[in-house]
Design a protein around this motif. Structure first.
Motif, PDB file in Angstrom:
ATOM      1  N   TRP A  76      28.782  23.877   9.321  1.00 53.44           N
ATOM      2  CA  TRP A  76      28.444  22.600  10.214  1.00 53.44           C
ATOM      3  C   TRP A  76      27.710  22.804  11.249  1.00 53.44           C
ATOM      4  O   TRP A  76      26.728  21.923  11.615  1.00 53.44           O
ATOM      5  N   LEU A 125      33.014  26.156   9.684  1.00 49.29           N
ATOM      6  CA  LEU A 125      32.459  25.930  11.071  1.00 49.29           C
ATOM      7  C   LEU A 125      30.869  26.458  11.207  1.00 49.29           C
ATOM      8  O   LEU A 125      30.118  25.613  11.597  1.00 49.29           O
ATOM      9  N   VAL A 149      32.502  16.533  14.722  1.00 53.25           N
ATOM     10  CA  VAL A 149      32.949  16.721  13.392  1.00 53.25           C
ATOM     11  C   VAL A 149      33.788  17.714  13.409  1.00 53.25           C
ATOM     12  O   VAL A 149      33.574  18.891  13.798  1.00 53.25           O
ATOM     13  N   THR A 150      35.304  17.478  13.108  1.00 58.53           N
ATOM     14  CA  THR A 150      36.276  18.597  12.795  1.00 58.53           C
ATOM     15  C   THR A 150      35.974  19.143  11.385  1.00 58.53           C
ATOM     16  O   THR A 150      35.929  18.434  10.414  1.00 58.53           O
ATOM     17  N   VAL A 151      36.128  20.305  11.232  1.00 56.13           N
ATOM     18  CA  VAL A 151      35.874  20.973   9.881  1.00 56.13           C
ATOM     19  C   VAL A 151      37.429  20.779   9.341  1.00 56.13           C
ATOM     20  O   VAL A 151      38.683  20.530  10.038  1.00 56.13           O
ATOM     21  N   ALA A 157      29.271  25.301  18.754  1.00 56.24           N
ATOM     22  CA  ALA A 157      30.650  24.815  17.929  1.00 56.24           C
ATOM     23  C   ALA A 157      31.851  25.193  18.866  1.00 56.24           C
ATOM     24  O   ALA A 157      31.540  25.979  19.658  1.00 56.24           O
ATOM     25  N   LYS A 176      28.442  18.201  17.350  1.00 56.15           N
ATOM     26  CA  LYS A 176      28.843  19.696  17.356  1.00 56.15           C
ATOM     27  C   LYS A 176      30.207  19.710  16.359  1.00 56.15           C
ATOM     28  O   LYS A 176      31.361  18.903  16.348  1.00 56.15           O
ATOM     29  N   PRO A 177      30.515  21.014  15.828  1.00 56.31           N
ATOM     30  CA  PRO A 177      31.828  20.893  15.003  1.00 56.31           C
ATOM     31  C   PRO A 177      32.789  21.616  15.871  1.00 56.31           C
ATOM     32  O   PRO A 177      32.608  22.331  16.580  1.00 56.31           O
TER      33      PRO A 177
END
Length: 194
Positions: A179, A176, A138-140, A78, A108-109
């Motif tokens: 994810w 985070l 993937v953005t949190v 991450a 990946k987040p």
């Protein structure tokens, strides 16, 4: 938080390379928050310390320059990207780092922490969301932002009132971890893009 599961590895990307930047102050605070967690280990990648190529030509010199950067990104489960806001967006050095990599970001987040004046860097965060979506990251949802960051920290680099920022960081880090765990488990069952 105790667990039998190995901690996830997060890379904090310090996204400014300007002289006199405020980023290291915020990064120190951020890394301290990450280190309090048993479910995360942390590494820092500072754009200012990276000798990134300035053109996108894939030469031997470019590959050599990236040799110290790419493995840090590849090893991460991450990311937390720390960015200031310059001219309503994020810095060119950060964009350069992002653009030199593709697979390292995929599935990946990415958590986003920003700082700046009145907006606290939130316009830079919204631009980064679009960029990372293009890279299949993937953005949190929740972020941490420091409005008028210089006034929020004292002369020793400590937050004058850490209550809200610490709570926001906990929420962001919890997301985070969720994810990162979900994506790591999914990729173990089925490689991304298959």
């Amino acid at each position: 938080m105790t667990s039998d599961i190995s901690p996830l590895h997060v890379t904090v990307v310090l996204g400014s390379n300007r002289e006199g930047r405020f980023g290291p102050v915020v990064a120190h605070w951020l890394v301290d928050r990450v280190r309090t967690r048993e479910d995360l280990t942390v590494d820092v990648l500072d754009v200012a310390a990276a000798d990134l190529p300035t053109t996108m030509a894939r030469t031997d010199a470019a590959r050599e320059a990236l040799a110290s950067v790419t493995p840090k990104l590849a090893a991460a489960d991450a990311f937390i990207v720390l960015t200031p806001e310059y001219n309503h967006s994020f810095p060119a050095g950060l964009k350069n780092l992002i653009d030199w990599h593709s697979a390292e970001w995929q599935a990946k987040p990415v958590a986003l922490v920003s700082y700046g004046g009145v907006s606290g860097g939130l316009r830079a965060v919204e631009h980064l969301r679009q960029v990372f979506a293009e890279l299949h990251a993937v953005t949190v949802r929740d972020t941490v932002s420091f409005h008028r960051a210089g006034a929020a920290f004292d002369d020793q680099g400590r937050l004058k009132d850490p209550t809200a920022a610490d709570a926001a960081a906990k929420t962001m880090l919890d997301q985070l971890v969720w994810w990162a765990t979900a994506l790591k488990e999914a990729k173990e069952r089925r490689p991304y893009g298959s």
